[in-house]
Design a protein around this motif. Sequence first.
Motif, PDB file in Angstrom:
ATOM      1  N   ARG A 230      25.203 -18.375 -18.909  1.00 25.18           N
ATOM      2  CA  ARG A 230      24.974 -19.179 -20.093  1.00 25.18           C
ATOM      3  C   ARG A 230      26.193 -19.049 -20.985  1.00 25.18           C
ATOM      4  O   ARG A 230      26.547 -17.965 -21.408  1.00 25.18           O
TER       5      ARG A 230
ATOM      6  N   SER B  26      23.650 -24.343 -30.733  1.00 26.86           N
ATOM      7  CA  SER B  26      23.196 -23.151 -30.021  1.00 26.86           C
ATOM      8  C   SER B  26      22.478 -23.507 -28.722  1.00 26.86           C
ATOM      9  O   SER B  26      21.630 -22.766 -28.258  1.00 26.86           O
ATOM     10  N   ALA B  27      22.821 -24.629 -28.117  1.00 30.65           N
ATOM     11  CA  ALA B  27      22.195 -24.994 -26.848  1.00 30.65           C
ATOM     12  C   ALA B  27      22.441 -23.908 -25.818  1.00 30.65           C
ATOM     13  O   ALA B  27      23.505 -23.310 -25.774  1.00 30.65           O
ATOM     14  N   ARG B  28      21.461 -23.669 -24.989  1.00 34.12           N
ATOM     15  CA  ARG B  28      21.535 -22.567 -24.037  1.00 34.12           C
ATOM     16  C   ARG B  28      21.408 -23.089 -22.620  1.00 34.12           C
ATOM     17  O   ARG B  28      20.389 -22.943 -21.984  1.00 34.12           O
ATOM     18  N   GLN B  29      22.477 -23.672 -22.128  1.00 30.54           N
ATOM     19  CA  GLN B  29      22.433 -24.208 -20.786  1.00 30.54           C
ATOM     20  C   GLN B  29      22.811 -23.146 -19.775  1.00 30.54           C
ATOM     21  O   GLN B  29      23.737 -22.375 -19.983  1.00 30.54           O
TER      22      GLN B  29
END
Lengths: 114, 119
Positions: free
Chosen positions: B95, B103-106
């Motif tokens: 990640r 704060s996207a958590r790909q």
Amino acid sequence: NAGVTQTPKFQVLKTGQSMTLQCAQDMNHEYMSWYRQDPGMGLRLIHYSVGAGITDQGEVPNGYNVSRSTTEDFPLRLLSAAPSQTSVYFCASSQLDRGPDTQYFGPGTRLTVL
Amino acid sequence: AQKITQTQPGMFVQEKEAVTLDCTYDTSDQSYGLFWYKQPSSGEMIFLIYQGSYDEQNATEGRYSLNFQKARKSANLVISASQLGDSAMYFCAMRERQISSGSARQLTFGSGTQLTVLP
């Protein structure tokens, strides 16, 4: 505690049909995402959402739509199914900005497009 | 370029022995997280262990430990005292912080290693 649930578990479609894969979580997680898993490959991100009303594209978004009207639900829509969309689909959720921010996965939906 | 590389499509280990599953990663971020997931034949994804890029000590969870070598960009999973129930596909994932998405958590996954534990 149900965690992340997905329906259906299995689905067979004909080319050109549309359908919605359902995903729900009861952990009050802000972040939800959809992945597809093809043979011999890891999971690839389709779409994700960081909260109700907010969605964004992942690595392989073409042919799929999503919406996030509530924190709990994150459906994935196939607009016009193609054989290339035959795959196993996983929904996942996690809490934003919390430590390791572990993603919890649903059991998966196995989709076959003829 | 692959962001997560797992070079071992399949591995065999004798029951009760230790095994190391390799994972290398590629990122220019300073802040990132590394995960290992287990996928048994039933298909579900089970979280095993997490390592943050700023964590100074290697992560451990029961029989699982993560051998984190930041300079080499490797995050190998070590399973001690293998059990028959450890037979499964194992995925390494990373990640990164997506600046453009806040704060996207790909998660980015490797292609996996199929581990078979022999009796």
